[in-house]
Enzyme design. Structure first.
Site, PDB file in Angstrom:
ATOM      1  N   HIS A 100       0.884  -1.167   0.000  1.00  0.00           N
ATOM      2  CA  HIS A 100       0.000   0.000   0.000  1.00  0.00           C
ATOM      3  C   HIS A 100       0.918   1.212   0.000  1.00  0.00           C
ATOM      4  O   HIS A 100       2.084   1.125   0.426  1.00  0.00           O
ATOM      5  CB  HIS A 100      -0.890   0.017   1.249  1.00  0.00           C
ATOM      6  CG  HIS A 100      -1.921  -1.072   1.234  1.00  0.00           C
ATOM      7  ND1 HIS A 100      -1.905  -2.120   2.117  1.00  0.00           N
ATOM      8  CD2 HIS A 100      -2.995  -1.266   0.428  1.00  0.00           C
ATOM      9  CE1 HIS A 100      -2.921  -2.927   1.855  1.00  0.00           C
ATOM     10  NE2 HIS A 100      -3.598  -2.433   0.831  1.00  0.00           N
ATOM     11  N   ASP A 136       2.367   1.578   3.293  1.00  0.00           N
ATOM     12  CA  ASP A 136       3.340   0.549   3.680  1.00  0.00           C
ATOM     13  C   ASP A 136       4.716   1.022   3.207  1.00  0.00           C
ATOM     14  O   ASP A 136       5.721   0.815   3.872  1.00  0.00           O
ATOM     15  CB  ASP A 136       3.068  -0.801   2.981  1.00  0.00           C
ATOM     16  CG  ASP A 136       1.775  -1.467   3.427  1.00  0.00           C
ATOM     17  OD1 ASP A 136       1.461  -1.411   4.630  1.00  0.00           O
ATOM     18  OD2 ASP A 136       1.078  -2.045   2.562  1.00  0.00           O
TER      19      ASP A 136
HETATM   20  C1  XLS Z   1      -9.017  -6.393   1.111  1.00  0.00           C
HETATM   21  C2  XLS Z   1      -8.091  -6.408   0.001  1.00  0.00           C
HETATM   22  C3  XLS Z   1      -6.786  -5.688   0.222  1.00  0.00           C
HETATM   23  C4  XLS Z   1      -6.153  -5.465  -1.101  1.00  0.00           C
HETATM   24  C5  XLS Z   1      -5.047  -4.490  -1.199  1.00  0.00           C
HETATM   25  O1  XLS Z   1     -10.021  -7.078   1.166  1.00  0.00           O
HETATM   26  O2  XLS Z   1      -7.881  -7.730  -0.397  1.00  0.00           O
HETATM   27  O3  XLS Z   1      -5.987  -6.402   1.091  1.00  0.00           O
HETATM   28  O4  XLS Z   1      -5.741  -6.688  -1.609  1.00  0.00           O
HETATM   29  O5  XLS Z   1      -5.475  -3.196  -1.055  1.00  0.00           O
END
Ligand code: XLS
Ligand code: MG
Length: 344
Positions: A49, A52
């Site tokens: 992210h 992150d």
């Molecule tokens: C949540 C999502 C998240 C995404 C990334 O349900 O899976 O983790 O994969 O933003």
């Protein structure tokens, strides 16, 4: 093996056990520890992210964001780990309470777009062209609170701004039907690929499929994978598992439904997923009960299951199956699959 897969996960997949009914069950760990574990497990890339990659991103200037990203890039290069993608985390901020790109507040919509452009800047420095859009709060709790047609227009407008900001990036929409919203505006892969067509550069807008999200939509993950791949639009993949219609579980791959996991792997094999450099990512979480010393097992186990199912897909007796299909003996076909999965 005719094809070698590349694997990745994100720092959030080493989560600490928090749920809405109780606090964390494992002590916090540093990013460096997580990167070290990823490396030790022999994974190839990390997904990020924006925050992150650059913690406290909202309090940083563009120059500070670039500086922090360059430091991260150096660290990743030092470990020989690639960045698979960067995703704007648009669901934590006080500016995204009512949604991000589809908020009713124009200032908050602008915040979401600005932050997405910073995400693209980060991706550029991390040397990935893939931006993942999990549209977490783009939807409603109360249907009458938003205009759904306008919602689609806002999403297209936001994606157009991202595509214009950098001519090389690709957007991969990660659909999910619900949670945190009651209903999301882009619940399935069909919605994601349809909305891609409305943007200024449809060729650069594709999709990411997460197994659990398909299950939550009442759909079969392997059919969703095949659908996206038939458009050459499956640019990333979050394999995991989900036991029916309940909260998003992010269980280890194959944990609930081995046959569904087999079919996902089989369809990836049949369509040569990964041949354009795509990664197999595991969007899985440790069980809350997991002790710190067993913290990374869900990732290793998901990859082990995946690789065992690759073997199962490659040793599946296709010619026998074809005869059963020709004879319309699907009862025999069903048992053929079950016995192959059970082994000798
Ligand atoms: C949540 C999502 C998240 C995404 C990334 O349900 O899976 O983790 O994969 O933003
Ligand atoms: Mg995911």
């Amino acid at each position: 093996m005719s094809q070698k897969y590349k694997f990745c996960f994100g720092p959030w997949n080493l989560s600490e056990g928090w749920d809405p009914y109780g606090p964390t069950t494992r002590p916090p760990q540093t990013f460096d520890w997580k990167l070290g574990e990823l490396k030790r497990l022999g994974f190839d890339a990390m997904m990020f992210h924006d925050d992150d990659a650059v913690p406290d991103i909202d309090s940083k200037s563009e120059a500070e964001i670039r500086k922090a990203t360059r430091e991260l890039k150096k660290k990743l290069d030092g470990e020989g780990i690639a960045a698979e993608m960067v995703a704007p985390r648009l669901w934590f901020s006080p500016n995204t309470i009512d949604g991000a790109y589809t908020s009713n507040n124009p200032k908050h919509r602008q915040y979401a777009i600005d932050r997405s452009l910073r995400t693209i800047d980060i991706a550029r420095i991390l040397d990935t062209d893939l931006i993942v859009l999990w549209l977490a709060r783009e939807g409603t709790y109360v249907r009458e609170s938003k205009n759904p047609r306008k919602g689609v227009e806002y999403l297209v407008e936001a994606m157009d701004k991202m595509l214009a900001h950098d001519k090389r990036i690709r957007l991969a929409i990660e659909p999910k039907p619900n949670e945190p919203m009651d209903h999301a505006y882009v619940p399935t892969i069909g919605h994601a690929l349809a909305i891609a067509q409305q943007t200024r550069d449809p060729k650069r807008v594709g999709a990411l499929i997460e197994s659990a999200h398909c299950t939550l939509a009442g759909l079969d993950p392997s059919d969703e994978i095949a659908f996206a791949m038939s458009f050459d639009k499956l640019w990333s993949l979050h394999l995991n598992d989900q036991n029916g219609l309940k909260f998003d579980q992010d269980k280890p791959f194959g944990s609930t439904n081995l046959r569904s996991a087999f079919n996902q792997v089989r369809v990836l094999e049949q369509n040569k997923y990964g041949s354009n450099g795509e990664y197999v990512c595991f969007d899985v979480h440790p069980f809350r009960t997991t002790k710190p010393e067993h913290w990374v097992a869900h990732l290793d186990n998901s990859r082990r299951t995946f690789l065992k199912l690759v073997e199962k897909a490659r040793t599946y007796n296709e010619s026998k199956a074809r005869q059963m299909i020709a004879d319309r003996d699907y009862q025999a076909l069903d048992q053929h699959v079950i016995e192959h999965l059970l082994g000798k």
